[in-house]
Write a protein that holds these residues in place. Structure first.
Motif, mmCIF file in Angstrom:
data_model
loop_
_atom_site.group_PDB
_atom_site.id
_atom_site.type_symbol
_atom_site.label_atom_id
_atom_site.label_comp_id
_atom_site.label_asym_id
_atom_site.label_seq_id
_atom_site.Cartn_x
_atom_site.Cartn_y
_atom_site.Cartn_z
ATOM 1 N N ILE A 33 -44.720 57.739 -2.842
ATOM 2 C CA ILE A 33 -43.975 56.554 -2.424
ATOM 3 C C ILE A 33 -44.494 55.342 -3.188
ATOM 4 O O ILE A 33 -45.694 55.036 -3.154
ATOM 5 C CB ILE A 33 -44.113 56.292 -0.917
ATOM 6 N N ASP A 34 -43.611 54.661 -3.887
ATOM 7 C CA ASP A 34 -43.949 53.401 -4.547
ATOM 8 C C ASP A 34 -43.821 52.302 -3.498
ATOM 9 O O ASP A 34 -42.725 52.029 -2.993
ATOM 10 C CB ASP A 34 -42.983 53.166 -5.715
ATOM 11 N N CYS A 35 -44.939 51.675 -3.166
ATOM 12 C CA CYS A 35 -44.935 50.649 -2.117
ATOM 13 C C CYS A 35 -44.367 49.324 -2.590
ATOM 14 O O CYS A 35 -44.197 48.396 -1.784
ATOM 15 C CB CYS A 35 -46.349 50.440 -1.590
ATOM 16 N N SER A 36 -44.095 49.211 -3.881
ATOM 17 C CA SER A 36 -43.582 47.970 -4.455
ATOM 18 C C SER A 36 -42.091 48.109 -4.754
ATOM 19 O O SER A 36 -41.389 48.895 -4.142
ATOM 20 C CB SER A 36 -44.383 47.633 -5.716
ATOM 21 N N HIS A 37 -41.609 47.308 -5.689
ATOM 22 C CA HIS A 37 -40.216 47.339 -6.140
ATOM 23 C C HIS A 37 -39.250 47.244 -4.960
ATOM 24 O O HIS A 37 -39.498 46.481 -4.034
ATOM 25 C CB HIS A 37 -39.988 48.568 -7.021
ATOM 26 N N SER A 38 -38.191 48.023 -4.943
ATOM 27 C CA SER A 38 -37.184 47.849 -3.890
ATOM 28 C C SER A 38 -37.679 48.310 -2.531
ATOM 29 O O SER A 38 -37.121 47.919 -1.498
ATOM 30 C CB SER A 38 -35.903 48.604 -4.263
ATOM 31 N N ASN A 39 -38.723 49.141 -2.497
ATOM 32 C CA ASN A 39 -39.258 49.562 -1.198
ATOM 33 C C ASN A 39 -39.926 48.409 -0.459
ATOM 34 O O ASN A 39 -40.011 48.434 0.772
ATOM 35 C CB ASN A 39 -40.248 50.714 -1.378
ATOM 36 N N SER A 40 -40.389 47.412 -1.177
ATOM 37 C CA SER A 40 -40.989 46.241 -0.528
ATOM 38 C C SER A 40 -40.058 45.033 -0.595
ATOM 39 O O SER A 40 -40.472 43.921 -0.270
ATOM 40 C CB SER A 40 -42.320 45.887 -1.198
ATOM 41 N N GLY A 41 -38.824 45.259 -1.037
ATOM 42 C CA GLY A 41 -37.921 44.136 -1.233
ATOM 43 C C GLY A 41 -38.412 43.204 -2.312
ATOM 44 O O GLY A 41 -38.112 42.006 -2.295
ATOM 45 N N LYS A 42 -39.191 43.762 -3.268
ATOM 46 C CA LYS A 42 -39.799 42.987 -4.354
ATOM 47 C C LYS A 42 -40.668 41.848 -3.826
ATOM 48 O O LYS A 42 -40.832 40.826 -4.477
ATOM 49 C CB LYS A 42 -38.721 42.459 -5.308
ATOM 50 N N MET A 101 -45.557 70.314 -13.575
ATOM 51 C CA MET A 101 -46.223 69.397 -12.660
ATOM 52 C C MET A 101 -45.455 68.082 -12.516
ATOM 53 O O MET A 101 -46.040 67.030 -12.250
ATOM 54 C CB MET A 101 -47.652 69.130 -13.130
ATOM 55 N N GLY A 102 -44.141 68.132 -12.708
ATOM 56 C CA GLY A 102 -43.314 66.957 -12.450
ATOM 57 C C GLY A 102 -43.147 66.761 -10.952
ATOM 58 O O GLY A 102 -43.060 67.729 -10.194
ATOM 59 N N HIS A 103 -43.093 65.515 -10.503
ATOM 60 C CA HIS A 103 -42.918 65.234 -9.080
ATOM 61 C C HIS A 103 -42.138 63.934 -8.902
ATOM 62 O O HIS A 103 -42.033 63.119 -9.825
ATOM 63 C CB HIS A 103 -44.260 65.155 -8.359
ATOM 64 N N LEU A 104 -41.580 63.756 -7.726
ATOM 65 C CA LEU A 104 -40.690 62.638 -7.438
ATOM 66 C C LEU A 104 -41.454 61.419 -6.932
ATOM 67 O O LEU A 104 -42.386 61.540 -6.139
ATOM 68 C CB LEU A 104 -39.670 63.074 -6.380
ATOM 69 N N ILE A 105 -41.027 60.252 -7.407
ATOM 70 C CA ILE A 105 -41.525 58.978 -6.884
ATOM 71 C C ILE A 105 -40.334 58.213 -6.302
ATOM 72 O O ILE A 105 -39.380 57.904 -7.019
ATOM 73 C CB ILE A 105 -42.183 58.113 -7.968
ATOM 74 N N LEU A 106 -40.391 57.911 -5.020
ATOM 75 C CA LEU A 106 -39.351 57.111 -4.385
ATOM 76 C C LEU A 106 -39.737 55.635 -4.485
ATOM 77 O O LEU A 106 -40.807 55.240 -4.026
ATOM 78 C CB LEU A 106 -39.186 57.514 -2.922
ATOM 79 N N ARG A 107 -38.838 54.826 -5.092
ATOM 80 C CA ARG A 107 -39.156 53.401 -5.297
ATOM 81 C C ARG A 107 -38.070 52.478 -4.765
ATOM 82 O O ARG A 107 -38.089 51.275 -5.009
ATOM 83 C CB ARG A 107 -39.412 53.112 -6.773
ATOM 84 N N GLY A 108 -37.109 53.047 -4.012
ATOM 85 C CA GLY A 108 -36.010 52.240 -3.517
ATOM 86 C C GLY A 108 -34.949 52.046 -4.579
ATOM 87 O O GLY A 108 -35.078 52.523 -5.714
ATOM 88 N N GLY A 109 -33.869 51.339 -4.208
ATOM 89 C CA GLY A 109 -32.777 51.129 -5.147
ATOM 90 C C GLY A 109 -31.932 49.946 -4.744
ATOM 91 O O GLY A 109 -32.350 49.108 -3.928
ATOM 92 N N LYS A 110 -30.736 49.878 -5.278
ATOM 93 C CA LYS A 110 -29.883 48.714 -5.030
ATOM 94 C C LYS A 110 -29.477 48.581 -3.565
ATOM 95 O O LYS A 110 -29.101 47.491 -3.114
ATOM 96 C CB LYS A 110 -28.639 48.772 -5.919
ATOM 97 N N ASN A 111 -29.558 49.682 -2.816
ATOM 98 C CA ASN A 111 -29.203 49.624 -1.395
ATOM 99 C C ASN A 111 -30.418 49.425 -0.503
ATOM 100 O O ASN A 111 -30.308 49.504 0.721
ATOM 101 C CB ASN A 111 -28.469 50.902 -0.989
ATOM 102 N N GLY A 112 -31.579 49.170 -1.111
ATOM 103 C CA GLY A 112 -32.765 48.892 -0.313
ATOM 104 C C GLY A 112 -33.810 49.985 -0.380
ATOM 105 O O GLY A 112 -33.795 50.830 -1.283
ATOM 106 N N PRO A 113 -34.734 50.000 0.584
ATOM 107 C CA PRO A 113 -35.848 50.953 0.574
ATOM 108 C C PRO A 113 -35.378 52.397 0.758
ATOM 109 O O PRO A 113 -34.310 52.662 1.318
ATOM 110 C CB PRO A 113 -36.704 50.514 1.773
#
Length: 355
Positions: free
Chosen positions: A264-273, A227-239
């Motif tokens: 989808i993580d709405c915070s962190h790099s996806n929101s530009g912090k 039951m592992g699944h992916l969370i996208l949170r953005g990275g050094k290149n942005g959302p």
């Protein structure tokens, strides 16, 4: 004989065992029913049997259990109001990985003063989870220290492996034995392959050194966690929450033979912090769902009683009530507003979400 070990250990204190804490603060049938129901609902969403969105929402970190419980009461009411289209899990984070230094979380430093009263931190964490699940609210938390799950994982319906630890072999092994669905964040550099590799590893059996309920060192042999699944949170290149990112990640997951449902993580790099941009990310992922992007299965939002964040003052009594001491969060009024509007969009199929 010249001493060659423990040269930098100042002291060691005996920690209470998991069995002792579970005996001191036991889970009742009521608590376990909430946990089990939460796990089942999340697994149904991941498998596609439940078409609702999964929302993991709550403070960036818990630093005041009383404040956390009061937040849970608000969330319970909101969860009931949107449950036809969004299944809510409370974010109850007790440990914080730090890039350099900083407060490490309620379990490590419950008094917020560097005294590191870990015994008390474990007690406060478990007591809060008991209180939250007694209200019928499923809880989710980041799994950081590999020993801590023995003290609290029976009360968690969902867990996360953070961007800094997704590449860690220790955390992949730990995840393979955890009893709840686990979300793996992409790496801090934005790499999805790091999380895909972690999910692939954790779904297989592992053997590693850990502790049992009596605190004795033992060899833990796991079954693997499918039951592992992916969370996208953005990275050094942005959302990385846009449709092309989601569909590309979905392709990578399918190629690896993994669940292609993505949170989808709405915070962190996806929101530009910038916590004030979380609603923009939420709107986009709801739009994607309504436009048939089946990979989008859920979201994370950092929310508290009041918006923003604060530094820990020398005089703890000067802490502002309901304001984060780690990442900035949106306040409750906005939380309630955007969740209601998102639920209404999902019900009606409308492609419009205004703050």
């Amino acid at each position: 004989m010249e001493r060659t070990s423990n040269l930098r250990i100042e002291s060691s204190d005996q920690l209470l065992t998991p069995r002792e804490l579970l005996s001191e603060l036991p889970a009742t049938e009521e608590h376990l029913q909430t946990v089990e129901e939460g796990r089942k609902q999340i697994e149904d969403i991941l498998s596609g049997r439940d078409n609702r969105l999964l929302g993991v929402i709550g403070p960036c970190s818990i630093h005041d259990p009383v404040m956390g419980l009061e937040y849970a009461a608000k969330l319970k009411e909101l969860a009931d109001e949107v449950r036809d289209s969004i299944y809510l899990v409370m974010r109850v984070y007790f440990e914080k990985p730090r890039t350099k230094l900083g407060w490490r979380g309620l379990i490590l430093d419950p008094h917020l003063n560097g005294s590191n009263d870990i015994q008390e931190g474990l007690r406060q964490a478990r007591k809060l989870l008991l209180d939250i699940t007694a209200m019928g609210i499923p809880a989710g938390s980041e799994m950081l220290d590999p020993i801590v799950p023995q003290f609290i994982d029976d009360l968690l319906s969902w867990g996360a492996i953070g961007a800094r630890t997704t590449e860690s072999q220790t955390h992949r092994e730990m995840s393979s034995g955890l009893s709840m669905p686990i979300g793996f964040k992409n790496g801090t550099d934005g790499s999805v392959s790091t999380a895909v590799n972690a999910m692939t590893s954790s779904r297989h059996p592992h053997s590693f050194i850990g502790i049992d309920e009596d605190g004795k060192t033992c060899i833990l042999r796991t079954k693997g966690n499918d039951m592992g699944h992916l969370i996208l949170r953005g990275g050094k290149n942005g959302p990385n929450y846009y449709r092309d990112h989601v569909e590309s990640a979905g392709s990578q997951l399918r190629e690896a033979g993994l669940i292609d449902k993505i949170m989808i993580d709405c915070s962190h790099s996806n929101s530009g912090k910038n916590h004030e941009r979380q609603h923009i990310v939420l709107e986009d992922l709801v739009r994607q769902r309504l436009n048939g992007v089946h990979e989008v299965m859920g979201f994370m939002i950092e929310s508290n009683h009041f918006s923003g964040k604060q530094a820990i003052p020398e005089d703890i009594s000067q802490l502002k009530y309901g304001v984060s001491i780690t990442d900035a969060c949106i306040g409750w009024d906005e939380t309630k507003s955007i969740l209601h509007k998102s639920a209404e969009m999902l019900r009606s199929g409308k492609l419009s979400l205004q703050r």
